[in-house]
Enzyme design. Structure first.
Site, PDB file in Angstrom:
ATOM      1  N   LEU A  15     -20.931  11.984   9.812  1.00 56.31           N
ATOM      2  CA  LEU A  15     -21.614  11.498  11.232  1.00 56.31           C
ATOM      3  C   LEU A  15     -22.282  10.086  10.739  1.00 56.31           C
ATOM      4  CD1 LEU A  15     -21.948  12.706  14.091  1.00 56.31           C
ATOM      5  CD2 LEU A  15     -24.301  12.531  13.605  1.00 56.31           C
ATOM      6  N   GLY A  16     -21.515   9.188  10.706  1.00 54.54           N
ATOM      7  CA  GLY A  16     -21.844   7.817  10.373  1.00 54.54           C
ATOM      8  C   GLY A  16     -21.981   7.106  11.671  1.00 54.54           C
ATOM      9  N   ARG A  17     -21.516   5.729  11.620  1.00 51.70           N
ATOM     10  CA  ARG A  17     -21.698   4.875  12.948  1.00 51.70           C
ATOM     11  C   ARG A  17     -20.421   5.412  13.679  1.00 51.70           C
ATOM     12  NH1 ARG A  17     -22.897   0.282   8.761  1.00 51.70           N
ATOM     13  NH2 ARG A  17     -21.227   1.048   7.857  1.00 51.70           N
ATOM     14  N   ILE A  18     -19.250   5.707  12.824  1.00 51.35           N
ATOM     15  CA  ILE A  18     -18.020   5.945  13.988  1.00 51.35           C
ATOM     16  C   ILE A  18     -18.044   7.272  14.395  1.00 51.35           C
ATOM     17  CG2 ILE A  18     -15.640   6.013  14.088  1.00 51.35           C
ATOM     18  CD1 ILE A  18     -15.459   3.886  11.778  1.00 51.35           C
ATOM     19  N   ARG A  30      -9.050   8.820   6.322  1.00 50.82           N
ATOM     20  CA  ARG A  30      -8.222   8.403   5.431  1.00 50.82           C
ATOM     21  C   ARG A  30      -7.203   9.679   5.238  1.00 50.82           C
ATOM     22  NH1 ARG A  30      -9.314   3.935   6.246  1.00 50.82           N
ATOM     23  NH2 ARG A  30      -9.851   1.985   4.815  1.00 50.82           N
ATOM     24  N   ASP A  53      -3.768   9.677  12.502  1.00 51.11           N
ATOM     25  CA  ASP A  53      -3.610   8.481  12.499  1.00 51.11           C
ATOM     26  C   ASP A  53      -3.563   7.855  10.899  1.00 51.11           C
ATOM     27  OD1 ASP A  53      -3.670   5.688  13.587  1.00 51.11           O
ATOM     28  OD2 ASP A  53      -5.804   5.267  12.840  1.00 51.11           O
ATOM     29  N   GLU A  82       0.668   6.575   3.091  1.00 51.60           N
ATOM     30  CA  GLU A  82       1.053   5.419   4.149  1.00 51.60           C
ATOM     31  C   GLU A  82       1.818   4.404   3.446  1.00 51.60           C
ATOM     32  OE1 GLU A  82      -3.204   5.920   6.496  1.00 51.60           O
ATOM     33  OE2 GLU A  82      -2.286   4.093   6.126  1.00 51.60           O
ATOM     34  N   HIS A 105      -1.786   4.361  11.747  1.00 54.75           N
ATOM     35  CA  HIS A 105      -2.990   3.555  11.300  1.00 54.75           C
ATOM     36  C   HIS A 105      -3.675   2.689  12.496  1.00 54.75           C
ATOM     37  CE1 HIS A 105      -5.820   3.131   7.764  1.00 54.75           C
ATOM     38  NE2 HIS A 105      -6.571   2.785   8.880  1.00 54.75           N
TER      39      HIS A 105
END
Ligand code: 8YV
Length: 312
Positions: free
Chosen positions: A151-154, A231, A255, A260, A278
């Protein structure tokens, strides 16, 4: 004399133009023989502009040992060896904030797609199958539970959006945070067992590598959906593929991937997965803003001014 910069991977056109105005550029991604190319500019390069995909290894730092700053195009800087940079007294910057809304939007797009079968239904129409019958039903989103890993900014931006879709939000992270209104769950397996959707949006570190284990995936269960906009290596991908094959996990909306742009072959044939290349920050507006932040950090550094978004 403009400072000389190594550009490790290509950036959006407006970023390249702004870099060119301020610096003499050496484009590593255009070099056929990268070792020879680096040897030729060894003592001239004072900064590196790189991206989440390319990063900057200790070997790259040693190849251009006069480097003072590494400006990473991306909020996640797991591909930059920050320990090696610190040991060499090299500053590292990233691009937080400017991409928060876009990544959060994409997380909700994936959640809605997995629940309402948007991509699958699109394939159904294109294949002419509507003429033969109706598409299978999806699942309602309103009233369901969403667990957020990180639960950071994003993560917080995802939680805010999820509430507008009437989802009940709870979250997991290394520690509870004061002033967060959504309930914290200290046990990731218990969180996965409790929710319908689990969305991964934590940084990749040695502590979060394969944080989403087989046990977490199976706790999410045959009716559950795993969403990953963080990630690839945060999820045990072979365990994920196996769980999907065995019907032990309902859906996955991804995503990002462990290797990748290679996506596990088995996923390509599955109708209960949504696969994106991504795309979290992939809008013209946000990629331009990220690039500007790369440029602004480099310009600030060489003007002897404080960096705008330094990490570590
Ligand atoms: C970029 C990202 O696609 O910000 C990040 O951490 O993963 C993305 O915004 C990536 O960094 C570009 O290479």
């Amino acid at each position: 004399m403009k400072p000389e910069i190594l550009v490790a991977s290509q950036m959006p056109a407006p970023t390249m133009r702004a870099l060119e105005e301020n610096f003499t550029l050496h484009k590593l991604y255009e070099a056929e023989d990268q070792a020879a190319f680096l040897a030729g500019i060894k003592d001239r390069v004072r900064g590196i502009a790189t991206s989440g995909g390319k990063g900057a290894s200790a070997a790259l730092m040693d190849a251009v040992p006069k480097t003072e700053i590494i400006a990473n195009f991306g909020v996640g800087y797991d591909a930059v060896d920050v320990g090696a940079a610190k040991a060499r007294n090299i500053a590292v910057t990233n691009t937080p904030d400017v991409l928060t809304d876009d990544v959060a939007d994409l997380a909700l797009a994936l959640l809605l797609d997995a629940a309402r079968l948007v991509s699958r239904a699109d394939r159904f129409v294109r294949a002419g199958q509507w003429l033969k019958g109706n598409h299978p039903l999806g699942h309602a989103v309103a009233g369901k539970k969403l667990g957020i890993v990180g639960l950071g900014r994003i993560g917080a931006a995802i939680a805010t959006r999820a509430e507008a879709f009437k989802l009940q939000v709870s979250w997991y992270g290394p520690r509870p945070k004061p002033d967060v209104k959504w309930p914290y769950v200290a046990d990731l397996v218990a969180l996965a067992r409790d929710v319908d959707f689990l969305c991964v949006i934590c940084p990749l570190t040695k502590d979060t590598h394969h944080l989403i284990t087989r046990e977490v995936i199976e706790a999410l269960g045959p009716e559950g959906t795993l969403i990953n906009v963080a990630r690839g290596p945060v999820v045990d991908e072979p365990a994920l593929v196996e769980a999907l094959k065995a019907g032990k996990l309902g859906h996955a909306a991804l995503d990002v991937f462990e290797d990748e742009p290679r996506v596990p072959e088995a996923l390509l044939a599955m109708d209960n997965v949504v696969l994106l290349p991504h795309q979290g920050s992939a809008t013209i507006e946000t990629r331009t803003a990220m690039g500007q932040l790369v440029v602004d950090n480099l310009v600030a550094h060489f003007a002897g001014q404080p960096l705008l978004t330094r990490v570590a």
